[in-house]
Enzyme design. Structure first.
Site, PDB file in Angstrom:
ATOM      1  N   SER A 152       0.941  -1.219   0.030  1.00  0.00           N
ATOM      2  CA  SER A 152      -0.106  -0.115   0.067  1.00  0.00           C
ATOM      3  C   SER A 152       0.797   1.231   0.016  1.00  0.00           C
ATOM      4  CB  SER A 152      -0.843  -0.215   1.078  1.00  0.00           C
ATOM      5  OG  SER A 152      -1.232   1.260   1.725  1.00  0.00           O
ATOM      6  N   TYR A 166      -1.408  -1.187  10.290  1.00  0.00           N
ATOM      7  CA  TYR A 166      -1.552  -1.473   8.821  1.00  0.00           C
ATOM      8  C   TYR A 166      -0.342  -0.823   8.104  1.00  0.00           C
ATOM      9  CZ  TYR A 166      -3.920  -1.446   4.211  1.00  0.00           C
ATOM     10  OH  TYR A 166      -4.153  -1.588   2.673  1.00  0.00           O
TER      11      TYR A 166
HETATM   12  N1  LIG Z   1      -8.933  -1.050  -1.207  1.00  0.00           N
HETATM   13  C1  LIG Z   1      -7.911  -0.244  -0.827  1.00  0.00           C
HETATM   14  O1  LIG Z   1      -8.268   0.900  -0.818  1.00  0.00           O
HETATM   15  C2  LIG Z   1      -6.635  -0.767  -0.799  1.00  0.00           C
HETATM   16  C3  LIG Z   1      -5.497   0.272  -0.796  1.00  0.00           C
HETATM   17  C4  LIG Z   1      -4.141  -0.432  -0.515  1.00  0.00           C
HETATM   18  C5  LIG Z   1      -4.189  -1.787  -0.370  1.00  0.00           C
HETATM   19  N2  LIG Z   1      -5.113  -2.538  -0.306  1.00  0.00           N
HETATM   20  C6  LIG Z   1      -4.739  -3.950  -0.052  1.00  0.00           C
HETATM   21  O2  LIG Z   1      -5.271  -4.744  -1.081  1.00  0.00           O
HETATM   22  C7  LIG Z   1      -5.451  -5.985  -0.546  1.00  0.00           C
HETATM   23  C8  LIG Z   1      -6.841  -6.423  -0.899  1.00  0.00           C
HETATM   24  O3  LIG Z   1      -7.965  -5.604  -0.211  1.00  0.00           O
HETATM   25  P1  LIG Z   1      -9.340  -4.983  -1.056  1.00  0.00           P
HETATM   26  O4  LIG Z   1      -9.106  -3.724  -1.468  1.00  0.00           O
HETATM   27  O5  LIG Z   1      -9.482  -5.967  -2.468  1.00  0.00           O
HETATM   28  O6  LIG Z   1     -10.363  -5.339   0.041  1.00  0.00           O
HETATM   29  P2  LIG Z   1     -11.633  -6.635   0.046  1.00  0.00           P
HETATM   30  O7  LIG Z   1     -12.478  -6.155  -1.199  1.00  0.00           O
HETATM   31  O8  LIG Z   1     -12.196  -6.233   1.307  1.00  0.00           O
HETATM   32  O9  LIG Z   1     -11.054  -7.946  -0.242  1.00  0.00           O
HETATM   33  C9  LIG Z   1     -10.125  -8.462   0.955  1.00  0.00           C
HETATM   34  C10 LIG Z   1     -10.107  -9.727   0.514  1.00  0.00           C
HETATM   35  O10 LIG Z   1      -9.074 -10.716   1.597  1.00  0.00           O
HETATM   36  C11 LIG Z   1      -9.846 -11.826   2.198  1.00  0.00           C
HETATM   37  N3  LIG Z   1      -9.609 -12.150   3.384  1.00  0.00           N
HETATM   38  C12 LIG Z   1      -9.727 -10.947   4.434  1.00  0.00           C
HETATM   39  N4  LIG Z   1      -9.402 -11.816   5.770  1.00  0.00           N
HETATM   40  C13 LIG Z   1      -9.167 -13.187   5.333  1.00  0.00           C
HETATM   41  C14 LIG Z   1      -9.002 -14.248   6.070  1.00  0.00           C
HETATM   42  N5  LIG Z   1      -8.756 -14.409   7.252  1.00  0.00           N
HETATM   43  N6  LIG Z   1      -8.556 -15.389   5.345  1.00  0.00           N
HETATM   44  C15 LIG Z   1      -8.681 -15.681   3.960  1.00  0.00           C
HETATM   45  N7  LIG Z   1      -8.851 -14.320   3.308  1.00  0.00           N
HETATM   46  C16 LIG Z   1      -9.333 -13.283   4.010  1.00  0.00           C
HETATM   47  C17 LIG Z   1     -11.224 -11.492   1.851  1.00  0.00           C
HETATM   48  O11 LIG Z   1     -11.938 -12.618   1.599  1.00  0.00           O
HETATM   49  P3  LIG Z   1     -12.967 -13.311   2.484  1.00  0.00           P
HETATM   50  O12 LIG Z   1     -13.493 -12.322   3.419  1.00  0.00           O
HETATM   51  O13 LIG Z   1     -14.034 -14.185   1.689  1.00  0.00           O
HETATM   52  O14 LIG Z   1     -12.289 -14.314   3.291  1.00  0.00           O
HETATM   53  C18 LIG Z   1     -11.327 -10.613   0.430  1.00  0.00           C
HETATM   54  O15 LIG Z   1     -11.162 -11.554  -0.696  1.00  0.00           O
HETATM   55  C19 LIG Z   1      -5.395  -5.784   1.022  1.00  0.00           C
HETATM   56  O16 LIG Z   1      -4.276  -6.386   1.286  1.00  0.00           O
HETATM   57  C20 LIG Z   1      -5.524  -4.408   1.143  1.00  0.00           C
HETATM   58  O17 LIG Z   1      -4.838  -4.240   2.402  1.00  0.00           O
HETATM   59  C21 LIG Z   1      -6.398  -2.096  -0.510  1.00  0.00           C
END
Ligand SMILES: NC(=O)c1ccc[n+]([C@@H]2O[C@H](COP(=O)([O-])OP(=O)(O)OC[C@H]3O[C@@H](n4cnc5c(N)ncnc54)[C@H](OP(=O)(O)O)[C@@H]3O)[C@@H](O)[C@H]2O)c1
Length: 278
Positions: A152, A166
């Site tokens: 991130s 984070y």
């Molecule tokens: N969105 C942003 O603004 C942003 C910015 C920078 C970085 N990121 C990073 O991008 C990555 C993906 O996030 P996203 O934005 O796509 O959010 P998201 O739509 O909420 O997706 C998060 C994913 O992580 C999985 N997950 C969460 N807890 C888990 C667990 N205990 N075991 C297995 N899987 C788990 C969830 O699946 P289940 O709930 O089905 O398990 C879901 O598929 C993360 O690492 C986040 O920190 C996001």
């Protein structure tokens, strides 16, 4: 965690295999779609089985690839072993690993239970390393492979109240990628840390910050697809750090090069808007 049954028939193929954690939504689902579109078989890992099965059906139907669902809770210590056992039992090896699963804990550190913090660290740090450690030797032996760690832009932040672990976890993903690249690049394995900023996914809904995030200006947002295209293109061209979008590149440049006395108060004031009290 017990060995989890999967929903697809076992059909070993010669196509490369991409394992994506957190494939049930957002950036992970976009990675799975992008790799399937490029002709890779995919392993979809997350907890929500119905989501995984739905995506697997779509990818198999649309791209004619094998899409294997492996439901797993990555906060559990034995999840990586169970995932890898499942893949090995199919006679397959992971060619591309995307450590993407993650979530936010927006409250102050002392307001959150240790169990929640531990789960966060297991998902974001420990099991990302465990999966990498499990698949890397075979990549090195084959002299090809790719590891993408989803970091991130907060990896570059000076730290702010709320979301306490984070930036630390995302800095870990960044530094881990840099060191790993130094070790394995000459052995044919490409390592990349992708550092997105605000990305439209379910992330903010999951952490209870969706309403406040809506106040962030639209120009600061990126789509999950754009993050993934930048990450894959960067990984394929040997980039170790990928920052998708000009606005995120600018934010990182400011965090890196502005004097701390100027950058820190600006970042902390901004972060305060996305902090949750309870
Ligand atoms: N969105 C942003 O603004 C942003 C910015 C920078 C970085 N990121 C990073 O991008 C990555 C993906 O996030 P996203 O934005 O796509 O959010 P998201 O739509 O909420 O997706 C998060 C994913 O992580 C999985 N997950 C969460 N807890 C888990 C667990 N205990 N075991 C297995 N899987 C788990 C969830 O699946 P289940 O709930 O089905 O398990 C879901 O598929 C993360 O690492 C986040 O920190 C996001």
């Amino acid at each position: 965690m017990p060995f989890m049954p999967t929903t697809q028939p076992d059909r070993s193929e010669n196509r490369p295999l991409a394992l994506v954690t957190g494939a049930s939504s957002g950036i992970g689902a976009a990675f799975a779609r992008a790799y399937a579109q490029r002709g890779n078989d995919v392993v979809l890992v997350a907890r929500r089985v119905d989501r995984l099965n739905h995506l697997a059906d779509e990818l198999a139907r649309t791209h004619g690839v094998d899409a294997i669902t492996v439901p797993a809770d990555l906060s559990e210590a034995d999840a990586p072993d169970a995932i890898l056992q499942n893949i090995t039992a199919r006679g397959r090896k992971v060619d591309i690993l995307v450590n993407n699963a993650g979530f936010g804990v927006p409250q102050d550190f002392a307001r959150v239970t240790w169990e929640r913090h531990r789960d966060f660290l297991m998902v974001s740090v420990v099991n990302a390393c465990a999966l990498t450690r499990a698949v890397l030797p075979a990549m090195i032996a084959r002299r090809r492979g790719a590891v993408i760690n989803v970091s991130s832009i907060t990896a570059f932040s000076p730290g702010a109240a709320g979301h306490t672990l984070y930036p630390a976890a995302k800095s870990f993903a960044l530094k881990f990628s840099l060191s790993l690249d130094a070790e394995v690049r000459a052995q044919g394995v490409r390592v990349t840390a992708v550092c997105p900023g605000f990305t439209r996914t379910e992330f903010h809904e999951a952490s209870g910050t969706a309403a406040t995030m809506e106040q962030a200006p639209r120009r600061f947002w990126t789509s999950a697809e754009d993050v993934v295209q930048a990450a894959i293109a960067g990984n394929e061209s040997g980039k170790v750090v990928v920052i998708p979008g000009w606005h995120n590149k600018l934010a990182v440049a400011l965090m890196k090069y502005l004097p701390d006395g100027i950058a820190t108060p600006i970042i902390r004031a901004g972060a305060a808007r996305y902090r949750v009290e309870d």
